[in-house]
Design an enzyme around this catalytic site. Structure first.
Site, PDB file in Angstrom:
ATOM      1  N   HIS A 147       0.859  -1.197   0.000  1.00 29.90           N
ATOM      2  CA  HIS A 147       0.000   0.000   0.000  1.00 29.90           C
ATOM      3  C   HIS A 147       0.886   1.236   0.000  1.00 29.90           C
ATOM      4  CE1 HIS A 147       1.352  -0.380   4.092  1.00 29.90           C
ATOM      5  NE2 HIS A 147       1.197   0.936   4.165  1.00 29.90           N
TER       6      HIS A 147
ATOM      7  N   HIS B  71       5.539   6.540  -1.065  1.00 27.78           N
ATOM      8  CA  HIS B  71       6.312   5.316  -1.313  1.00 27.78           C
ATOM      9  C   HIS B  71       5.508   4.089  -0.921  1.00 27.78           C
ATOM     10  CE1 HIS B  71       7.030   5.977   3.001  1.00 27.78           C
ATOM     11  NE2 HIS B  71       7.259   4.673   3.074  1.00 27.78           N
TER      12      HIS B  71
HETATM   13  P1  2AM Z   1       6.513   2.438   5.997  1.00 29.40           P
HETATM   14  O1  2AM Z   1       5.932   1.481   5.017  1.00 29.40           O
HETATM   15  O2  2AM Z   1       7.412   3.440   5.371  1.00 29.40           O
HETATM   16  O3  2AM Z   1       7.115   1.726   7.185  1.00 29.40           O
HETATM   17  C1  2AM Z   1       1.582   1.129   8.533  1.00 29.40           C
HETATM   18  O4  2AM Z   1       2.545   0.909   9.489  1.00 29.40           O
HETATM   19  C2  2AM Z   1       2.045   2.154   7.533  1.00 29.40           C
HETATM   20  O5  2AM Z   1       2.230   3.427   8.170  1.00 29.40           O
HETATM   21  C3  2AM Z   1       3.347   1.842   6.836  1.00 29.40           C
HETATM   22  O6  2AM Z   1       3.182   2.117   5.462  1.00 29.40           O
HETATM   23  C4  2AM Z   1       4.349   2.778   7.436  1.00 29.40           C
HETATM   24  O7  2AM Z   1       5.284   3.283   6.548  1.00 29.40           O
HETATM   25  C5  2AM Z   1       3.503   3.946   7.863  1.00 29.40           C
HETATM   26  N1  2AM Z   1       4.087   4.659   9.006  1.00 29.40           N
HETATM   27  C6  2AM Z   1       4.439   5.947   9.023  1.00 29.40           C
HETATM   28  N2  2AM Z   1       4.920   6.279  10.213  1.00 29.40           N
HETATM   29  C7  2AM Z   1       4.911   5.181  10.974  1.00 29.40           C
HETATM   30  C8  2AM Z   1       5.312   4.906  12.317  1.00 29.40           C
HETATM   31  N3  2AM Z   1       5.807   5.843  13.123  1.00 29.40           N
HETATM   32  N4  2AM Z   1       5.164   3.654  12.770  1.00 29.40           N
HETATM   33  C9  2AM Z   1       4.662   2.677  11.965  1.00 29.40           C
HETATM   34  N5  2AM Z   1       4.259   2.893  10.700  1.00 29.40           N
HETATM   35  C10 2AM Z   1       4.382   4.134  10.202  1.00 29.40           C
END
Ligand code: 2AM
Length: 174
Positions: free
Chosen positions: A47, A128
């Site tokens: 996603h 991303h």
């Molecule tokens: P990431 O894919 O770059 O890890 C669910 O966890 C989604 O929220 C993920 O896509 C994650 O990004 C994003 N996300 C952003 N900030 C986060 C945080 N502090 N902790 C966990 N997930 C985060």
């Protein structure tokens, strides 16, 4: 620790959720990479996060859900044209630049959370799709064939321990 359901909080985020053909395109590009001890994000969880809300009170779910419904949705296109790596989070991703309508959704969701008095971590929006986690060192990254994502809606997602992400709601562009 007790599961989220019994603590009165829900771990939530707003995201662009790929349909099946787009998911296949993401996987096709991921197959260009040579993982070395990295953890692949399960295909069903791929996603693009718009706004990570973190743990929010269950009682706020109705208000959060209403935020998505209040956005003026117009169709837009997001081009994912590069692989990259976040050294802090140790994730390898396919990403691109935020077109104005998508950035506007992120801004509106973020200020909507503020007006509900619900705090969220503020980070610049870097569109991303995380493909691998636990990528400990800077990898050599090829250039992917650009992927054009025709954005037709956004979703509210719940993250539950050891379960696939749950799509709670999707708002579609007319
Ligand atoms: P990431 O894919 O770059 O890890 C669910 O966890 C989604 O929220 C993920 O896509 C994650 O990004 C994003 N996300 C952003 N900030 C986060 C945080 N502090 N902790 C966990 N997930 C985060």
């Amino acid at each position: 620790m007790a599961p989220a359901e019994s603590t009165g909080t829900r771990r939530l985020f707003f995201a662009l959720w790929p349909d099946a053909p787009l998911r296949e395109e993401l996987l096709r590009r991921r197959a260009l990479l040579k993982p070395s001890g990295w953890r692949a994000v399960p295909a069903h969880n791929l996603h693009l996060t718009l706004l990570f809300l973190g743990n929010q009170p269950s009682s706020a779910l109705g208000d959060i859900d209403a935020l998505g419904g209040q956005l003026g949705l117009e169709r837009s296109r997001l081009r994912l044209d590069r692989f990259g790596w976040f050294p802090g989070a140790r994730v390898l991703w396919l990403g691109g630049s935020a077109p104005d309508p998508i950035q506007a959704w992120v801004d509106a969701l973020s200020s909507g959370m503020d007006s509900l008095g619900l705090s969220v971590e503020r980070r610049p929006f870097k569109p991303h799709v995380t493909l691998f986690r636990r990528v400990l060192e800077a990898p050599d990254l090829p250039e992917p064939e650009p992927l054009d994502w025709s954005v037709r809606g956004l979703s509210l997602i719940e993250s539950l321990p050891s379960r696939p992400y749950q799509v709670l709601r999707t708002w579609s562009v007319n």
